[in-house]
Design an enzyme around this catalytic site. Structure first.
Site, short mmCIF file in Angstrom:
data_model
loop_
_atom_site.label_atom_id
_atom_site.label_comp_id
_atom_site.label_asym_id
_atom_site.label_seq_id
_atom_site.Cartn_x
_atom_site.Cartn_y
_atom_site.Cartn_z
N SER A 27 1.00 -1.26 0.01
CA SER A 27 0.16 0.07 -0.07
C SER A 27 1.04 1.30 -0.16
O SER A 27 0.58 2.29 -0.69
CB SER A 27 -1.07 -0.19 1.25
OG SER A 27 -1.82 -1.00 1.30
N GLY A 100 -5.68 -3.93 -7.54
CA GLY A 100 -6.51 -2.58 -7.53
C GLY A 100 -6.05 -1.37 -7.14
O GLY A 100 -6.61 -0.56 -7.79
N SER A 174 -14.61 0.52 -1.37
CA SER A 174 -13.36 0.61 -1.23
C SER A 174 -12.88 1.75 -0.86
O SER A 174 -13.08 2.95 -1.51
CB SER A 174 -12.54 0.04 -2.64
OG SER A 174 -11.31 0.27 -2.47
N SER A 175 -12.02 1.85 0.17
CA SER A 175 -10.98 3.12 0.43
C SER A 175 -10.44 3.90 -0.86
O SER A 175 -9.98 4.80 -0.71
CB SER A 175 -10.63 3.05 1.76
OG SER A 175 -9.71 2.02 1.71
N GLN A 176 -9.98 2.85 -1.55
CA GLN A 176 -8.96 3.19 -2.56
C GLN A 176 -9.82 4.31 -3.51
O GLN A 176 -8.99 4.96 -4.15
CB GLN A 176 -8.77 1.77 -3.30
CG GLN A 176 -7.48 1.13 -2.41
CD GLN A 176 -7.26 -0.04 -3.51
OE1 GLN A 176 -7.57 -0.29 -4.23
NE2 GLN A 176 -6.45 -1.09 -2.69
N SER A 203 -11.69 0.44 6.00
CA SER A 203 -9.99 0.65 6.23
C SER A 203 -9.83 2.09 6.39
O SER A 203 -8.97 2.80 5.51
CB SER A 203 -9.35 0.00 4.96
OG SER A 203 -7.94 0.01 5.47
N GLU A 317 -8.30 -6.77 5.25
CA GLU A 317 -7.38 -7.63 4.53
C GLU A 317 -7.05 -8.65 5.59
O GLU A 317 -6.21 -9.60 4.94
CB GLU A 317 -6.33 -6.65 4.06
CG GLU A 317 -5.58 -5.97 4.91
CD GLU A 317 -4.47 -4.88 4.19
OE1 GLU A 317 -3.44 -4.51 5.06
OE2 GLU A 317 -4.92 -4.36 3.02
N HIS A 344 -12.95 -8.21 -3.35
CA HIS A 344 -11.28 -8.10 -3.36
C HIS A 344 -11.15 -9.18 -4.56
O HIS A 344 -11.70 -9.41 -5.45
CB HIS A 344 -10.84 -8.38 -2.06
CG HIS A 344 -11.02 -7.38 -1.19
ND1 HIS A 344 -9.69 -7.19 -0.35
CD2 HIS A 344 -11.81 -6.32 -0.81
CE1 HIS A 344 -10.01 -5.85 0.35
NE2 HIS A 344 -11.31 -5.58 0.23
N ARG A 348 -13.86 -13.14 -0.94
CA ARG A 348 -12.98 -13.65 0.28
C ARG A 348 -14.05 -14.39 1.39
O ARG A 348 -13.67 -15.46 1.95
CB ARG A 348 -12.20 -12.69 0.92
CG ARG A 348 -10.93 -12.44 0.01
CD ARG A 348 -10.06 -11.37 0.72
NE ARG A 348 -8.83 -11.31 -0.02
CZ ARG A 348 -7.87 -10.32 0.02
NH1 ARG A 348 -8.16 -9.32 1.00
NH2 ARG A 348 -6.73 -10.12 -0.61
#
Length: 429
Positions: A27, A100, A174-176, A203, A317, A344, A348
């Site tokens: 990350s 990702g 997603s925080s992304q 996250s 994660e 993800h 998962r």
């Protein structure tokens, strides 16, 4: 190794006594590469992760005009983005693999050039959510064609810059998505103000990581609850050193709880935004002895522990490794807050329920997590669904169950190419 497609995870025949060093944080590495590409001068990124995802990021940045080169003693010198290196009439291809961070952090950079850029990758990346981010980029002035898929493949047509401005963003999957907009904000004409809608992103530590790294590169970051503002800025950071990946350390941290003995993870930072630092408190809660000094983290365990109810929303994660660990508890456990794990590398939650139950445990996936009732487990194949965290989960099972054949161990190269050797050395030390 049994063959190139599977690996028989080693059983711990005695209490552990090992010292381990894990590679750099994925990350942090990929955020550092993106910010280096947006800086005004080259950045030396020291101790980065060298893995498939990290190389895909360097490849994507090179395609967009930010070249990099290995430096003596390790690491990379990343040069600023130079969109002029891309010819206007050429279509540039960015290869995403199943990364990702590459799929989400680089499309905004493509707006800075003057070429059409095609983003595509593995079949798995086409199933991972990205639609809210693409729409937010359009709202900020990007020209993106995804043919209505809200997923790769999609094309970004650069027009020499991204206007920026205010935008609402649903980052609940997603925080992304949020990190992608904030990382690109210093390079926009007006800066970016993001207001979160649709629920809190998972996250929070990864959001804190993004904000911290922006500041270290010289950006100004303002946050007021669910609203974030990053104005235009000239970024600079001559040297950036990447911390060890604490999420990748997860199987090593929990191992003494299953085997007894102790494991020391070198280089564990005294202060960090990484979600993996949650592990210190978790294993302490489960009965391990934990000590942190300037050289690293030492975990000692007794080989038995009780189950727990855990909300892992901020540290999702870690779920695969923690779920495997809890299969050996003295009582049932519940994991909640991780519905986003269905989007993800694989679903998962469904994968963990199927694989752990297939070996004998009673594991059920719920709407937002797992219910785990320990039961005797037996040898068998642990399928990994091209997911690096599931390889690590299978390794944890193997500490106590002879004959766990972990499928496709090479997929762990996404975050730790040397994992199999490091794990085997720890168990047999």
């Amino acid at each position: 190794m049994t063959d190139e497609d599977s690996w028989t995870a080693p059983v711990a025949e005695a209490p552990l006594d090992a010292v381990v060093r894990v590679p750099g944080s994925k990350s942090i590495t990929n955020r550092a590469y993106v910010l280096s590409a947006l800086a005004t001068a080259p950045t030396r990124v020291r101790a980065p992760l060298d893995s498939r995802d990290a190389r895909l990021m360097l490849g994507a940045l090179a395609a967009l005009g930010a070249r990099s080169e290995e430096t003596p003693g390790g690491g990379y010198l990343v040069h600023p983005l130079n969109p002029a290196r891309i010819h206007v009439e050429e279509t540039v291809n960015v290869v995403l693999g199943n990364a990702g961070t590459v799929a989400r952090f680089t499309p905004a950079l493509a707006t800075l050039g003057s070429s059409p850029v095609l983003f595509d990758g593995d079949e798995a990346i086409r199933r991972r959510p990205i639609g809210p981010l693409l729409q937010a980029l359009r709202d900020l002035g990007a020209d993106i064609d995804d043919d209505g898929r809200a997923a790769p493949p999609f094309t970004v047509r650069g027009h020499g810059g991204l206007p920026g401005g205010r935008v609402d963003l649903d980052s609940s999957a997603s925080s992304q998505f949020l990190s992608a907009l904030l990382l690109a904000a210093p390079a926009t004409e007006k800066g970016v103000t993001v207001r979160l809608v649709g629920g809190n992103p998972p996250s929070e530590p990864h959001i804190a990581m993004t904000l911290d790294m922006l500041r270290r590169f010289g950006a100004t970051v303002d946050r007021d609850g669910v609203e974030f503002h990053v104005p235009p800025a000239r970024l600079s950071c001559p040297v950036y050193t990447v911390e060890p990946d604490l999420s990748t350390a997860a199987p090593f941290v929990v191992a003494p709880l299953l085997t007894g003995g102790k494991v020391r993870i070198e280089g564990w930072p005294s202060s960090t935004t990484q979600p993996g630092d949650y592990l210190r408190g978790l294993v302490t809660q489960l009965g391990a002895s934990v000590s942190l000094d300037e050289g690293g983290l030492t975990v000692e365990g007794g080989g038995s522990f009780s189950g727990a109810t855990l909300d892992l929303h901020e540290v999702g994660e870690l779920t695969p490794v923690i779920a495997s660990l809890l299969c050996f508890a003295d009582s049932p456990s519940v994991i909640t807050g991780v519905a986003h794990l269905r989007g993800h590398e694989t679903d998962r939650l469904a994968a963990l329920a199927a694989e752990l139950s297939g070996l004998g445990a009673d594991v059920k996936d719920t709407e937002d997590g797992l219910r785990i009732t320990p039961a005797p487990m037996t040898a068998g194949v642990f399928h990994t669904y091209d997911d690096h965290r599931l390889v690590m989960a299978g390794a944890v099972l193997g500490l106590r169950i002879p004959g766990i054949d972990v499928e496709n161990p090479a997929t762990v190269g996404k975050t730790f190419p040397g994992f199999v050797d490091a794990w085997s050395s720890m168990v047999t030390a």
